[in-house]
Enzyme design. Sequence first.
Site, mmCIF file in Angstrom:
data_model
loop_
_atom_site.group_PDB
_atom_site.id
_atom_site.type_symbol
_atom_site.label_atom_id
_atom_site.label_comp_id
_atom_site.label_asym_id
_atom_site.label_seq_id
_atom_site.Cartn_x
_atom_site.Cartn_y
_atom_site.Cartn_z
ATOM 1 N N ARG A 1 0.812 -1.227 -0.126
ATOM 2 C CA ARG A 1 0.093 -0.005 -0.040
ATOM 3 C C ARG A 1 0.674 1.322 0.009
ATOM 4 O O ARG A 1 0.493 2.172 -0.773
ATOM 5 C CB ARG A 1 -0.869 -0.056 1.175
ATOM 6 C CG ARG A 1 -1.903 -0.927 0.882
ATOM 7 C CD ARG A 1 -3.067 -1.197 2.176
ATOM 8 N NE ARG A 1 -4.211 -1.849 1.728
ATOM 9 C CZ ARG A 1 -5.237 -2.362 2.617
ATOM 10 N NH1 ARG A 1 -4.994 -2.240 3.940
ATOM 11 N NH2 ARG A 1 -6.265 -2.797 2.035
ATOM 12 N N LYS B 1 -19.243 -18.426 -0.111
ATOM 13 C CA LYS B 1 -20.752 -18.166 0.039
ATOM 14 C C LYS B 1 -21.585 -17.435 -0.933
ATOM 15 O O LYS B 1 -21.113 -16.349 -1.249
ATOM 16 C CB LYS B 1 -21.159 -17.762 1.373
ATOM 17 C CG LYS B 1 -20.731 -18.764 2.662
ATOM 18 C CD LYS B 1 -21.138 -18.247 3.913
ATOM 19 C CE LYS B 1 -20.943 -19.180 4.787
ATOM 20 N NZ LYS B 1 -21.180 -18.634 6.340
ATOM 21 N N GLY C 1 -9.556 -10.055 -1.434
ATOM 22 C CA GLY C 1 -8.441 -10.528 -0.681
ATOM 23 C C GLY C 1 -7.982 -11.828 -1.269
ATOM 24 O O GLY C 1 -6.925 -12.191 -1.249
ATOM 25 N N GLY D 1 -12.925 -3.998 0.306
ATOM 26 C CA GLY D 1 -14.573 -3.642 0.452
ATOM 27 C C GLY D 1 -14.659 -2.664 -0.707
ATOM 28 O O GLY D 1 -15.953 -2.906 -1.320
HETATM 29 P P1 ADP Z 1 -12.344 -12.913 -2.156
HETATM 30 O O1 ADP Z 1 -11.697 -12.804 -0.624
HETATM 31 O O2 ADP Z 1 -11.563 -12.866 -3.145
HETATM 32 O O3 ADP Z 1 -13.665 -12.091 -2.107
HETATM 33 P P2 ADP Z 1 -14.104 -15.014 -0.950
HETATM 34 O O4 ADP Z 1 -13.762 -14.646 0.745
HETATM 35 O O5 ADP Z 1 -15.380 -14.827 -1.404
HETATM 36 O O6 ADP Z 1 -13.023 -14.399 -1.778
HETATM 37 O O7 ADP Z 1 -13.887 -16.445 -1.017
HETATM 38 C C1 ADP Z 1 -12.607 -17.107 -0.676
HETATM 39 C C2 ADP Z 1 -12.912 -18.535 0.271
HETATM 40 O O8 ADP Z 1 -13.580 -19.372 -0.463
HETATM 41 C C3 ADP Z 1 -11.509 -19.230 0.361
HETATM 42 O O9 ADP Z 1 -11.476 -19.451 1.594
HETATM 43 C C4 ADP Z 1 -11.916 -20.623 -0.281
HETATM 44 O O10 ADP Z 1 -11.263 -21.874 0.278
HETATM 45 C C5 ADP Z 1 -13.166 -20.673 -0.404
HETATM 46 N N1 ADP Z 1 -13.806 -21.610 -1.154
HETATM 47 C C6 ADP Z 1 -13.905 -21.746 -2.610
HETATM 48 N N2 ADP Z 1 -14.509 -23.022 -3.098
HETATM 49 C C7 ADP Z 1 -14.924 -23.661 -2.021
HETATM 50 C C8 ADP Z 1 -15.522 -24.930 -1.779
HETATM 51 N N3 ADP Z 1 -15.894 -25.435 -2.857
HETATM 52 N N4 ADP Z 1 -15.791 -25.272 -0.794
HETATM 53 C C9 ADP Z 1 -15.580 -24.572 0.373
HETATM 54 N N5 ADP Z 1 -14.913 -23.407 0.340
HETATM 55 C C10 ADP Z 1 -14.644 -22.868 -0.759
#
Ligand code: ADP
Length: 398
Positions: free
Chosen positions: A38, A199, A356, A379
Amino acid sequence: MTAFKTLDDIGDVTGKRVLVRVDLNVPMNDGAVGDRTRIEAAMPTIRELADKGAIVLLLAHFGRPKGAKNPTQSLSLVMGGLEDVLGHSVMFIPECVGEGAKAGIAVLAAGDVAVLENTRFYPGEEKNDPAFADALAEIGDLYVNDAFSAAHRAHGSTEGIAHRLPAYAGRAMEAELKALDAALGNPAHPVAAVVGGAKVSSKIDVLRHLVSKVDHLIIGGGMANTFLAARGVDVGKSLCEHDLVDTANAIFEAADAAGCTIHLPYDVVVAKEFAPNPPTRTVNVHEVAADEMILDVGPAAVEALADVLKNCRTLVWNGPLGAFETPPFDTATVALAKTAAALTREGSLISVAGGGDTVAALNHARVAGDFTFVSTAGGAFLEWMEGKPLPGVDALSQ
Ligand code: ADP
Ligand code: MG
């Protein structure tokens, strides 16, 4: 893209006090700056203004002190890291408004750089209190916002002040806004979006917004399971939000109406336990056993998705396709990321990614440098993907 002024428009800044909102909210490690990304991002703007003879006054927040002074969240802790990156000494002013700030600024000369204390030590910052924004405006002549990552907050140092001083986008902000505009604002079609992660519930608004914007919506990660369940697939023990099946169906309908094709995996990698290198099976989505979990997109689906990207001009990516932290469930994410990187290098794809875990996954695949733009904004990036207005950006365009 709404028009905004940049440093190209700022004119003669010699001897002028330029308040520059930057992101110094760096991770710390044993009392020292743990990651300088950063700080480095703010350098082009700081150097350019200092070279032009401005008095550069850095405004930033650090942690969540909630409107009270807290020595463990003082920006003085970041000074060492900042001076290392900049290559010379920087003055620290232990106030960011009022007589203390003015006295500190009074001794600075053209070309000097100073850091003002954590804006969130003042309750008026997060409340966007007009009196606090007035007090900030009193200590500067011009305002530059270079902190896209804080632009989703309407705070005194990100929004209020921009209405009180001539306001400009810094170089990092300018690059971010141009990349985002090329990805979703005014993109070359066809546009593909990859949305993965754990999710659906955390990304409903992202999905809703994207179906109206993109030609191909690729859904992976844990959230794909909810969409598969909505299509009648038995996903076994997989992470799945069964209560969101109606939401998933509404998104299918919205996509149909908008002419957006939703891509779900048709083969998947499953395991009975979620641990590094467990026994796995690669199966059609209809063959998941009751005691198995879907942890990654399968190889046939990845190949089909690569073909989709080959026919697209623009890609926006948020969320890994599988549980990439745990091998071998990084396979699909790494493979598709490499395809996107190669297409970008060849010049056939504009690729923008953020989030992230997404940034971590692209670094893991060693392709972050090949993407057109990787946003570290967290965010603010997600709110932009949701189509929400960003107050810190909107305030610059007035
Ligand atoms: P970002 O931080 O890039 O926005 P998210 O926080 O939404 O991404 O999602 C990342 C998480 O999703 C990771 O920790 C990954 O392990 C989890 N994940 C991805 N696919 C699966 C799956 N099939 N089952 C459980 N967790 C998953
Ligand atoms: Mg995450």
